[in-house]
Design a protein around this motif. Structure first.
Motif, short mmCIF file in Angstrom:
data_model
loop_
_atom_site.label_atom_id
_atom_site.label_comp_id
_atom_site.label_asym_id
_atom_site.label_seq_id
_atom_site.Cartn_x
_atom_site.Cartn_y
_atom_site.Cartn_z
N THR A 52 144.51 75.87 -27.41
CA THR A 52 143.41 75.11 -28.01
C THR A 52 143.64 73.63 -27.78
O THR A 52 144.76 73.12 -27.86
N LEU A 53 142.53 72.98 -27.48
CA LEU A 53 142.51 71.55 -27.26
C LEU A 53 141.85 70.96 -28.49
O LEU A 53 140.69 71.25 -28.78
N LEU A 54 142.64 70.17 -29.24
CA LEU A 54 142.18 69.71 -30.54
C LEU A 54 142.06 68.18 -30.53
O LEU A 54 142.92 67.50 -29.96
N GLY A 55 141.00 67.66 -31.15
CA GLY A 55 140.88 66.21 -31.24
C GLY A 55 139.65 65.82 -32.02
O GLY A 55 138.75 66.64 -32.22
N ALA A 56 139.62 64.56 -32.45
CA ALA A 56 138.47 64.04 -33.20
C ALA A 56 137.23 64.06 -32.32
O ALA A 56 137.33 64.07 -31.09
N ARG A 207 144.86 79.01 -36.10
CA ARG A 207 144.52 80.43 -36.32
C ARG A 207 144.49 81.20 -34.99
O ARG A 207 144.88 82.35 -34.90
N LEU A 208 144.00 80.51 -33.93
CA LEU A 208 143.73 81.22 -32.68
C LEU A 208 144.84 81.10 -31.62
O LEU A 208 145.08 82.04 -30.88
N ALA A 209 145.48 79.93 -31.55
CA ALA A 209 146.18 79.59 -30.31
C ALA A 209 147.64 80.00 -30.25
O ALA A 209 148.31 80.15 -31.27
N GLN A 210 148.14 80.12 -29.02
CA GLN A 210 149.58 80.17 -28.79
C GLN A 210 150.13 78.76 -28.68
O GLN A 210 151.30 78.51 -28.91
N ARG A 211 149.24 77.84 -28.28
CA ARG A 211 149.67 76.45 -28.09
C ARG A 211 148.50 75.55 -28.48
O ARG A 211 147.36 75.78 -28.08
N VAL A 212 148.78 74.54 -29.30
CA VAL A 212 147.77 73.57 -29.72
C VAL A 212 148.10 72.24 -29.04
O VAL A 212 149.21 71.74 -29.18
#
Ligand SMILES: Nc1ncnc2c1ncn2[C@@H]1O[C@H](COP(=O)(O)OP(=O)(O)O)[C@@H](O)[C@H]1O
Ligand SMILES: [Mg+2]
Length: 262
Positions: A52-56, A207-212
């Motif tokens: 997952t690619l997380l950011g504002a 919840r979803l990722a192996q890597r954030v």
């Protein structure tokens, strides 16, 4: 798109990555000149991996996903994928004049699946997303959650090695979203498709990722990444999910403080 292949012990060639993003930058022309949106992003997605690619909001997540999808070209750097990726967005983008089943059959047709096989395959894909029996339903007869299930089935119909998802559940209510998290996890584990999933929701990412992978804002850079080794099945309210989410949220808050208001 180019793919790096490695010779396995048995002589067959296997892709070493589902996506490879190397030193990618992206600028857009704005009123104040060139605006650097993504700065020197390097990221690999391994075969079968869920990242997952997380950011504002506004940090460049969709821009990066569009580059990986080949919808736009990077200003600098290189991107390669193992075959052509499938895409799924927040908006289902189903054709409203076609039934659920026909939307999926169209994707199969575009992939060259013979007509005689399409109906059966579409039924199977609808079963996979737990919408068996919905083949003849029109899009307007389906709830938001059901539409996203059809959109997922249509993406899976492409049999891509890589599934790119841009906040696909962001418009759904929390309960429907939670159910779809379970379904996506199950389908990912069954099909071993690689997933690059964009979200601004920390809990969803964990919840979803192996890597954030956390992106900073203005410009988007990789700020930090976490390996998530919490066992499946995970629940959004699990203590381990909550604990890591708190840590990541702290980091995300820091990023937002450093780079202005959102
Ligand atoms: N085609 C475009 N032309 C100019 N600016 C763009 C374009 N696409 C995105 N941007 C800008 O890039 C930044 C990142 O946008 P986006 O990738 O949509 O962010 P996110 O998906 O993380 O919310 C924003 O400032 C947006 O205005
Ligand atoms: Mg976006």
């Amino acid at each position: 798109m180019a793919t790096t292949l490695a010779k396995a012990a048995d002589g067959t060639e296997a892709a070493t990555h589902a996506a490879r993003i190397e030193h990618v930058s992206k600028s857009f022309a704005g009123p104040a000149g060139q605006q650097l949106v993504l700065d020197d992003i390097t990221l690999d997605v391994a075969p079968g991996e869920f990242v997952t690619l997380l950011g504002a909001s506004g940090c460049g997540k969709s821009t990066l996903l569009n580059l990986v999808a080949g919808l736009d070209a990077p200003s600098a750097g290189a991107i390669s994928t193992d075959g052509r990726p499938a895409l799924m967005f927040q908006e289902h983008a189903l054709f409203p004049w076609l039934t659920a089943g026909k939307n999926i059959e169209l994707a199969l047709k575009l992939r060259g699946v013979p007509k005689a096989e399409r109906r059966g395959r579409a039924e199977e894909l609808l079963e996979l997303v737990r919408l068996g029996g919905a083949h003849g339903k029109r899009v307007h007869e389906l709830s938001g959650g059901m539409r996203q299930r059809v959109a997922l089935a249509r993406a899976l119909a492409q049999e891509s090695k890589l599934l790119l998802m841009d906040e696909p559940f962001a418009a759904l209510d929390a309960i429907t979203r939670d159910v779809l998290h379970d379904e996506l996890t199950r389908i990912w584990r069954e099909t071993r498709v690689s997933v690059l999933f964009v979200t601004h929701n920390v809990r969803e990412a964990v919840r979803l990722a192996q890597r954030v992978v956390l992106l900073s804002s203005r410009p988007g850079r990789i700020a930090r990444e976490w390996t998530v080794d919490i066992e499946h099945p995970r629940r959004i309210e699990d203590a381990a999910v909550a604990e890591l989410s708190v840590e990541i949220t702290e980091e995300l808050r820091g990023e937002i403080r450093r780079h202005g208001q959102h």
